[in-house]
Scaffold this motif. Structure first.
Motif, PDB file in Angstrom:
ATOM      1  N   ASN A 182       0.827  -1.211   0.000  1.00 58.70           N
ATOM      2  CA  ASN A 182       0.000   0.000   0.000  1.00 58.70           C
ATOM      3  C   ASN A 182       0.859   1.258   0.000  1.00 58.70           C
ATOM      4  O   ASN A 182       0.519   2.254  -0.637  1.00 58.70           O
ATOM      5  N   ALA A 183       1.978   1.206   0.729  1.00 56.38           N
ATOM      6  CA  ALA A 183       2.880   2.356   0.763  1.00 56.38           C
ATOM      7  C   ALA A 183       3.498   2.597  -0.614  1.00 56.38           C
ATOM      8  O   ALA A 183       3.620   3.743  -1.060  1.00 56.38           O
ATOM      9  N   ALA A 184       3.880   1.508  -1.298  1.00 57.10           N
ATOM     10  CA  ALA A 184       4.464   1.634  -2.629  1.00 57.10           C
ATOM     11  C   ALA A 184       3.445   2.190  -3.619  1.00 57.10           C
ATOM     12  O   ALA A 184       3.771   3.036  -4.461  1.00 57.10           O
ATOM     13  N   ILE A 185       2.204   1.744  -3.505  1.00 54.27           N
ATOM     14  CA  ILE A 185       1.141   2.230  -4.388  1.00 54.27           C
ATOM     15  C   ILE A 185       0.902   3.724  -4.164  1.00 54.27           C
ATOM     16  O   ILE A 185       0.780   4.508  -5.107  1.00 54.27           O
ATOM     17  N   ALA A 186       0.844   4.118  -2.887  1.00 48.82           N
ATOM     18  CA  ALA A 186       0.610   5.531  -2.567  1.00 48.82           C
ATOM     19  C   ALA A 186       1.727   6.418  -3.106  1.00 48.82           C
ATOM     20  O   ALA A 186       1.475   7.512  -3.623  1.00 48.82           O
ATOM     21  N   LYS A 187       2.967   5.946  -2.998  1.00 44.78           N
ATOM     22  CA  LYS A 187       4.102   6.729  -3.490  1.00 44.78           C
ATOM     23  C   LYS A 187       4.059   6.869  -5.010  1.00 44.78           C
ATOM     24  O   LYS A 187       4.356   7.930  -5.560  1.00 44.78           O
ATOM     25  N   CYS A 188       3.678   5.782  -5.682  1.00 49.34           N
ATOM     26  CA  CYS A 188       3.576   5.837  -7.140  1.00 49.34           C
ATOM     27  C   CYS A 188       2.471   6.794  -7.564  1.00 49.34           C
ATOM     28  O   CYS A 188       2.655   7.620  -8.460  1.00 49.34           O
ATOM     29  N   ARG A 189       1.318   6.713  -6.916  1.00 47.30           N
ATOM     30  CA  ARG A 189       0.199   7.590  -7.276  1.00 47.30           C
ATOM     31  C   ARG A 189       0.540   9.056  -7.008  1.00 47.30           C
ATOM     32  O   ARG A 189       0.184   9.936  -7.801  1.00 47.30           O
ATOM     33  N   THR A 190       1.246   9.309  -5.916  1.00 42.71           N
ATOM     34  CA  THR A 190       1.654  10.677  -5.606  1.00 42.71           C
ATOM     35  C   THR A 190       2.620  11.201  -6.653  1.00 42.71           C
ATOM     36  O   THR A 190       2.527  12.355  -7.086  1.00 42.71           O
ATOM     37  N   ARG A 191       3.547  10.345  -7.070  1.00 42.01           N
ATOM     38  CA  ARG A 191       4.529  10.731  -8.086  1.00 42.01           C
ATOM     39  C   ARG A 191       3.845  11.064  -9.405  1.00 42.01           C
ATOM     40  O   ARG A 191       4.119  12.096 -10.034  1.00 42.01           O
ATOM     41  N   VAL A 192       2.913  10.198  -9.833  1.00 44.59           N
ATOM     42  CA  VAL A 192       2.195  10.429 -11.086  1.00 44.59           C
ATOM     43  C   VAL A 192       1.357  11.699 -10.999  1.00 44.59           C
ATOM     44  O   VAL A 192       1.328  12.515 -11.922  1.00 44.59           O
ATOM     45  N   ARG A 193       0.687  11.874  -9.873  1.00 48.01           N
ATOM     46  CA  ARG A 193      -0.160  13.063  -9.690  1.00 48.01           C
ATOM     47  C   ARG A 193       0.693  14.341  -9.749  1.00 48.01           C
ATOM     48  O   ARG A 193       0.283  15.347 -10.340  1.00 48.01           O
ATOM     49  N   ASP A 194       1.871  14.284  -9.157  1.00 52.85           N
ATOM     50  CA  ASP A 194       2.748  15.456  -9.160  1.00 52.85           C
ATOM     51  C   ASP A 194       3.244  15.778 -10.563  1.00 52.85           C
ATOM     52  O   ASP A 194       3.287  16.938 -10.965  1.00 52.85           O
ATOM     53  N   VAL A 195       3.603  14.741 -11.318  1.00 54.06           N
ATOM     54  CA  VAL A 195       4.081  14.940 -12.690  1.00 54.06           C
ATOM     55  C   VAL A 195       2.985  15.563 -13.558  1.00 54.06           C
ATOM     56  O   VAL A 195       3.224  16.497 -14.325  1.00 54.06           O
ATOM     57  N   ILE A 196       1.761  15.060 -13.431  1.00 57.35           N
ATOM     58  CA  ILE A 196       0.643  15.584 -14.223  1.00 57.35           C
ATOM     59  C   ILE A 196       0.281  16.999 -13.782  1.00 57.35           C
ATOM     60  O   ILE A 196      -0.104  17.839 -14.602  1.00 57.35           O
ATOM     61  N   ALA A 197       0.410  17.274 -12.481  1.00 55.72           N
ATOM     62  CA  ALA A 197       0.122  18.621 -11.985  1.00 55.72           C
ATOM     63  C   ALA A 197       1.079  19.639 -12.607  1.00 55.72           C
ATOM     64  O   ALA A 197       0.691  20.768 -12.902  1.00 55.72           O
ATOM     65  N   LYS A 198       2.321  19.240 -12.818  1.00 58.58           N
ATOM     66  CA  LYS A 198       3.310  20.133 -13.430  1.00 58.58           C
ATOM     67  C   LYS A 198       3.125  20.237 -14.942  1.00 58.58           C
ATOM     68  O   LYS A 198       3.357  21.288 -15.530  1.00 58.58           O
ATOM     69  N   ASP A 199       2.728  19.122 -15.576  1.00 58.97           N
ATOM     70  CA  ASP A 199       2.531  19.109 -17.024  1.00 58.97           C
ATOM     71  C   ASP A 199       1.282  18.292 -17.342  1.00 58.97           C
ATOM     72  O   ASP A 199       1.356  17.077 -17.580  1.00 58.97           O
ATOM     73  N   PRO A 200       0.096  18.905 -17.329  1.00 59.33           N
ATOM     74  CA  PRO A 200      -1.172  18.184 -17.538  1.00 59.33           C
ATOM     75  C   PRO A 200      -1.239  17.414 -18.857  1.00 59.33           C
ATOM     76  O   PRO A 200      -1.975  16.433 -18.953  1.00 59.33           O
TER      77      PRO A 200
END
Length: 426
Positions: free
Chosen positions: A79-97
């Protein structure tokens, strides 16, 4: 690749023949057998070694996908690994939609590598090799793969996810990141063992090498033909209903509300809250937030170990008391990409058709090209909840199509039954 059993038996027999003592050659065991006068022991050994080498070296890039839901063991670490991946993807998209579309398309292409007739291929991460082709569209997909591989390397010290799982997970997160629905993804895929070799080979040999290995993209991303897009879904065994749902979501991510959405630089927190008062006041809060994205503060490791190339010190992370939908970061996009209006693309496409237009992008044209697909476009335009429900099921299926379950109870319970197709009955 699993060697042919007959060839394995041949190798074993040959090896046994080499080890047969000379005194047995005239015994009853050897009577009636014609001696190999023209082949000595050295020649036979050389032939067997060459055959064995050919079996081992022959690549089977388009192999069966294996899925073990219990492969990650500890639930908390997973679950921790999943949360980190989702946070990373969300951050990347937030910077470049505009990258949201690439994450989703990558997941679709990985699933569309499955061939329903041969029952080979599927979401095993091999799409990372098939996109090693020239063109801007392929370059954007490679950028996304690079981001996922960086995440994979950073997670290795705790509980690394396979690239195939990261591709499926990031595809689902790309929808949520722009305000769309949250979709669950089954984890446990095994990366194709020929992945790294295929990436190198296709990078050098191009499309011909990809075709020779049976891993060419399901359709040409650079110059996508609407008919080729529809054929790709049929080849993989998807119904027109499933194709319409998945292509509709892809069209949303390609829309102006997402591609040209305002990027998130940093969160505007205003001023710090004053003691005993509502709202914020007093001195301005610091904007240099300490982010422990990969749990490095829990141990003695150097925080720079998990810092990605290109990261900046100030990037968005949601407030601890933010909404559940923004638990992994702020959402971007406009009204048409919000979950409340996620079927707006179908309404717009049908409106254009009435005006004599056939869609402005290859994906939109694919939605109108086939009458059976168009039936579901009309239905989704009128029924948003039906679309969201079908999208959830269709994405779940395309991210594990053709997979064979392994791992004890899961294999026994599911008996490798494929995920059911969505019926075309309205």
């Amino acid at each position: 690749m699993a060697p042919n059993r007959a060839l394995v038996a041949l190798l074993a027999a040959g090896a046994a023949a080499l080890n047969t003592p000379s005194r047995l050659q005239g015994s009853k065991l050897a009577r009636g057998a014609e001696p190999w006068k023209s082949v000595d022991r050295r020649q036979l050994a050389s032939g067997i070694a060459a055959l064995a080498g050919a079996l081992v070296a022959a690549p089977d890039a388009n192999a069966v996908v294996y899925l073990d839901p219990a492969r990650y063991g500890d639930q908390e670490l997973k679950n921790a690994a999943i949360a980190k991946c989702r946070t990373r993807v969300r951050d990347v998209i937030a910077k470049d939609p505009s990258l949201a579309c690439s994450f989703f398309l990558l997941a679709l292409l990985d699933g569309l590598s499955y061939d329903e007739k041969t029952r080979r291929g599927g979401p095993d991460g091999m799409v990372a090799a098939s996109i090693q082709l020239p063109g801007r569209a392929y370059a954007e997909l490679r950028d996304v793969v690079d981001l996922l591989q960086e995440s994979q390397r950073a997670l290795k010290r705790t509980n690394a996810l396979t690239l195939a799982d990261l591709i499926a997970l990031s595809g689902a997160e790309s929808l949520a990141a722009v305000g769309g629905p949250e979709i669950s993804v089954q984890l446990g895929r095994t990366d194709n063992p020929e992945l790294l070799n295929s990436i190198k080979a296709v990078s050098k040999g191009g499309l011909k090498e990809a075709q020779a290995r049976g891993i060419a993209p399901a359709f040409d991303v650079e110059e996508a033909s609407p008919s080729d897009i529809v054929k790709a879904f049929r080849r993989s065994g998807f119904t027109e209903r499933e194709a319409a749902a998945l292509l509709g979501a892809l069209a949303v991510l390609q829309g102006d509300d997402v591609v040209n959405a305002k990027a998130v630089k940093k969160e505007d927190k205003g001023q710090a809250k004053a003691r005993g008062k509502m709202g914020r006041g007093g001195e301005k809060a610091s904007t240099n937030y300490a982010i422990d994205l990969y749990g490095t503060n829990e141990g003695t490791e150097d925080a720079s170990v998990d810092k990605f190339e290109g990261d900046i010190d100030e990037f968005y992370i949601a407030d601890a008391f933010g909404s559940r939908k923004e638990a992994y970061g702020r959402r971007v996009g406009g009204a048409s990409s919000s979950v409340e209006n996620f079927n707006q693309i179908f309404i717009d496409v049908m409106a254009d058709q009435k005006k004599g237009k056939k869609g402005s992008t290859p994906v939109q044209k694919a939605l109108l090209l086939d009458q059976n697909v168009q039936i579901w476009v009309q239905k989704y335009a009128a029924e948003r909840l039906t679309f969201l429900k079908d999208l959830d099921k269709s994405f779940y299926r395309i991210t594990q199509v053709g997979a064979q379950y392994t791992g004890g109870k899961y294999a026994a319970l599911l008996d490798n039954k494929p995920v059911k197709k969505l019926s075309t009955d309205r």
